[in-house]
Design an enzyme around this catalytic site. Structure first.
Site, PDB file in Angstrom:
ATOM      1  N   GLU A 228      -0.045 -10.469   2.297  1.00 35.72           N
ATOM      2  CA  GLU A 228       0.903 -10.892   3.336  1.00 35.72           C
ATOM      3  C   GLU A 228       0.330 -10.459   4.688  1.00 35.72           C
ATOM      4  O   GLU A 228      -0.060  -9.291   4.838  1.00 35.72           O
ATOM      5  CB  GLU A 228       2.271 -10.236   3.109  1.00 35.72           C
ATOM      6  CG  GLU A 228       3.299 -10.630   4.155  1.00 35.72           C
ATOM      7  CD  GLU A 228       4.607  -9.840   4.030  1.00 35.72           C
ATOM      8  OE1 GLU A 228       5.515 -10.085   4.833  1.00 35.72           O
ATOM      9  OE2 GLU A 228       4.687  -8.971   3.148  1.00 35.72           O
ATOM     10  N   ARG A 448      -1.510   0.109  -9.731  1.00 36.16           N
ATOM     11  CA  ARG A 448      -1.646   0.259  -8.285  1.00 36.16           C
ATOM     12  C   ARG A 448      -2.440   1.524  -7.990  1.00 36.16           C
ATOM     13  O   ARG A 448      -2.316   2.534  -8.690  1.00 36.16           O
ATOM     14  CB  ARG A 448      -0.249   0.356  -7.663  1.00 36.16           C
ATOM     15  CG  ARG A 448      -0.269   0.582  -6.169  1.00 36.16           C
ATOM     16  CD  ARG A 448       1.132   0.534  -5.591  1.00 36.16           C
ATOM     17  NE  ARG A 448       1.142   0.953  -4.205  1.00 36.16           N
ATOM     18  CZ  ARG A 448       2.163   0.743  -3.386  1.00 36.16           C
ATOM     19  NH1 ARG A 448       3.229   0.114  -3.818  1.00 36.16           N
ATOM     20  NH2 ARG A 448       2.108   1.145  -2.133  1.00 36.16           N
ATOM     21  N   LYS A 458       3.175  -0.777   4.135  1.00 37.96           N
ATOM     22  CA  LYS A 458       2.881  -1.281   5.481  1.00 37.96           C
ATOM     23  C   LYS A 458       4.012  -0.959   6.449  1.00 37.96           C
ATOM     24  O   LYS A 458       3.769  -0.720   7.636  1.00 37.96           O
ATOM     25  CB  LYS A 458       2.618  -2.787   5.411  1.00 37.96           C
ATOM     26  CG  LYS A 458       1.251  -3.122   4.844  1.00 37.96           C
ATOM     27  CD  LYS A 458       0.950  -4.603   4.879  1.00 37.96           C
ATOM     28  CE  LYS A 458       1.611  -5.334   3.753  1.00 37.96           C
ATOM     29  NZ  LYS A 458       1.160  -6.732   3.613  1.00 37.96           N
TER      30      LYS A 458
END
Length: 713
Positions: A228, A448, A458
């Site tokens: 993103e 992850r 973020k």
């Protein structure tokens, strides 16, 4: 205590340390291949990870200074533990032997004056190399290393002979010998070749990493890396990007980069540009760049198709109430609206009207499913913020849950790599894809990447930027690709570190030390050596018989790598040294001046507060440099010295791992940057931004701001 480990990779240094220290262990080789060794304490508590277990043995052992006499020695030991894996790498084995051999020329043990777990780790690394080490041991190539190895073997023969017979193999144990021989062959085949920025990592890592994609066909695999554009690429994203590249290479397939640009509140063209820059830095060879926003017309058509088929409905339930109903499995009052009513409200949403802003589009899946992600997820929401690519054309935007299965299918993606945090949403992904009438795209999960003392959200990283806690997204304290590269990390080290983790699905909290240890192996053999003296309270050493007329010698910047170049070093009778060094010198002590020879300090001058202001000494160039305790770095007192600012950093937060309900603001580290003024040798004025050097006896540094004028450090 019970030590549990995989049968094919026993933690040799842990077992050897326990044998030497007389720590009783029950060994249990039943873990799956590739698992980290585990120590089960008598209390039932558990510790994980080979070096963690070794440090624990070091702490509880009754042997003196087994894990160092003080904090400094313990830290030196930690450095050696980071270095020891070099003996398990075929490409680095002889370089590691040479490095330790040279070190042992002037040292009996690796740290301090007695055996420590650092010695055990390196000893076990050599012993575990099998025939390769045995052949070197019989030669005269590394005499200091062989002397040290043999002395440990002899002193602890009673326990180490049993250890060797069990885990390393003797002539009478063909099974262990054969196994070790195969390992040796494997280590000889290891490679760290680099091609286009993507590395072939050692065989040991590849063995743990050899996993298959379901139903994958060579030449037909198509993957996507879909960030993103709401921030810069960080170390967590890097794992996803590199795994996509790995599988594309393995199956002779392709990777596309797709920007998942469906939230105009957070996204910008700046982030798109920098993400592409970071992707190229990682060496990702993508075939094309696409944007989810390219598919907005088709996504709206699909939404309307689902409304017509009764597989989606428009809901005006307030958000908090909707969340409550989803948790409790309560159907919305709008769930059974007519198709006509749904289209009426859908058109209000498209117009961005007051009525439309109260609504969202939801999938009609299963409100009773135990997997709450299937309880009628949201497909579309209104948002009046202009989009960074297409402006104000749309007032509605698809959610990730809706657009991801659609675009994956339309773009012909065969395998979607997702981190295991999305595991509960996999059924939702497949169900939505089925409702849309598409073929199934295979999902492959990986864990992850989480790092200690590090935030990867973020939203949280943006807080640091917006509140002035860092300089920007490329701040050296940030876990972004640009941040860690600016800190001095070589991208090869990052690639090797991530691929060594493999496509494991185990959730791990990784230490930064391992990454920096890999980095050190890359930079140490080639980076130039320079000298600096801390400016504050620096002390002048006056050599009464030194050269009154300064002279210059040309020295190599790296004694083992000619490619590092040469530098001009000035010799004189007035030398600057660090105050910390001056403090450790006694009157009449003989010291070594690096790259010159020995000197004897005859007088130590102090002010009324006991602060050392000057040393007076004489040269003793015939002295034996091997017998001096102190090896001093120094700079001649000339006008050619370059002013430096040395910058050191700490972690941005003070806690290793945040709990889910914990506010990160509560653990923000108030002091994360320290600047120290120093003086550097004149050749440092030629450094360019990005150059990596070693300041001798101080550490590795990266030039962030090169010399422009004397007034600017």
């Amino acid at each position: 205590m019970e030590l549990i480990f995989p049968a094919d990779s026993p933690p040799l240094h842990v077992i050897a340390a326990a044998k030497i220290a007389g720590v009783s262990l029950v060994t249990n080789p039943t873990l799956a291949s590739g698992s980290s060794p585990t120590l089960v304490l008598a209390s039932g508590q558990k510790l994980h990870g080979a070096n963690v277990l070794l440090r624990y043995i070091g702490r509880i052992a009754s042997l003196p200074d087994f894990y160092g006499r003080d904090a400094y020695q313990s830290s030196q030991i930690d450095e050696w533990l980071d270095y020891a894996p070099a003996f398990g790498s075929g490409s680095e084995f002889e370089g590691a032997c040479s490095f330790v051999d040279e070190y042992l020329l002037q040292n009996t043990f690796l740290v301090g004056n007695s055996l420590s777990i650092a010695d055990v780790a390196v000893w076990a690394g050599l012993a575990g190399a099998g025939l390769r080490w045995e052949s070197l041991r019989k030669s005269k190539k590394y005499q200091n290393l062989v002397r040290w190895f043999n002395s440990i073997s002899a002193e602890y023969d009673a326990v180490l002979s049993e250890f060797s017979a069990t885990y390393l193999g003797k002539k009478g144990s063909t099974k262990a010998t054969t196994s070790k021989s195969k390992e040796t062959q494997a280590s000889n085949s290891q490679s760290t070749a680099v091609e286009n920025g993507v590395h072939a990592i050692e065989t040991v890592a590849n063995r743990a990493f050899e996993v298959d994609l379901p139903d994958a066909e060579v030449g037909k695999v198509k993957l996507r890396f879909a960030p993103e554009p709401s921030g810069y690429l960080h170390i967590g994203h890097s794992k996803a990007a590199l795994l996509n590249q790995y599988f594309a290479d393995r199956y002779n397939g392709q990777v596309i980069v797709r920007f998942d640009d469906t939230n105009p509140d957070k996204e910008s063209s700046e982030f798109v540009d920098n993400l592409l820059k970071d992707i190229e830095t990682l060496g990702i060879r993508y075939s094309v760049v696409t944007y989810t926003s390219n598919y907005f017309p088709q996504l709206m058509e699909m939404a309307e198709k689902l409304i017509r088929e009764g597989k989606a409905y428009v809901d005006d339930t307030p958000r908090e109430q909707m969340q409550h109903e989803r948790m409790e499995g309560i159907e919305s009052k709008c769930r059974n609206n007519s198709v006509e009513e749904n289209f009426r409200l859908w058109n209000e949403m498209i117009a961005g009207s007051e009525r439309g802003l109260m609504c969202c589009l939801r999938g009609k899946l299963d409100m009773q499913d135990p997997n709450k992600s299937l309880r009628d997820p949201v497909y579309y929401r209104c948002n009046l913020t202009p989009h960074h690519r297409i402006g104000s054309k749309y007032k509605i935007y698809p959610t990730y849950d809706f657009c991801c299965p659609f675009v994956d299918a339309v773009e012909g993606i065969t395998h979607a790599l997702r981190s295991s945090e999305y595991h509960d949403r996999n059924d939702q992904y497949y169900r939505i894809q089925n409702d849309m009438g598409f073929r199934k795209v295979h999902i492959y999960e990986f864990s992850r990447l989480n790092m200690v003392y590090t935030l990867l959200s973020k939203r949280k990283l943006l807080w640091f930027v917006q509140n002035g806690k860092v300089e920007g997204w490329d701040d050296p304290r940030f876990p972004t690709v640009q941040g860690i590269v600016r800190r001095g990390l070589k991208i090869e080290a990052l690639i090797q570190f991530i691929l060594e983790q493999g496509a494991s699905k185990n959730l791990n909290l990784m230490e930064w030390d391992k990454l920096w240890a890999i980095n050190k192996k890359i930079i140490d053999p080639v980076c130039p050596r320079h000298t600096a003296v801390i400016e504050e309270r620096r002390v002048l050493l006056v050599l009464t018989d030194g050269p009154k007329d300064p002279f210059v010698r040309i020295l190599v910047k790296h004694k083992k790598y000619e490619g590092a170049g040469e530098k001009a070093v000035t010799y004189s009778n007035r030398l600057w040294i660090d105050y910390a060094d001056a403090e450790s010198i006694s009157v009449d002590e003989e010291v070594t001046l690096k790259d010159w020879g020995n000197a004897i300090v005859k007088e130590i001058k102090k002010d009324e507060n006991g602060i050392i202001t000057q040393l007076v000494g004489v040269l003793h160039l015939d002295g034996n440099v091997k017998k001096t305790k102190l090896k001093l770095t120094w700079l001649s007192d000339t006008s050619e010295l370059v002013r430096l600012t040395l910058v050191d950093f700490d972690y941005l937060i003070t806690k290793k791992k945040l709990e889910e309900d914990e506010d990160f603001v509560d653990v923000v580290n108030p002091c994360t940057k320290k600047e120290t003024l120093a003086l550097g040798e004149s050749d440092m004025r030629n450094l360019k931004r990005g150059d990596v050097i070693q300041l001798e006896r101080k550490g590795y540094y990266r030039c962030d701001a090169p010399f422009v004028r004397p007034s600017n450090p």
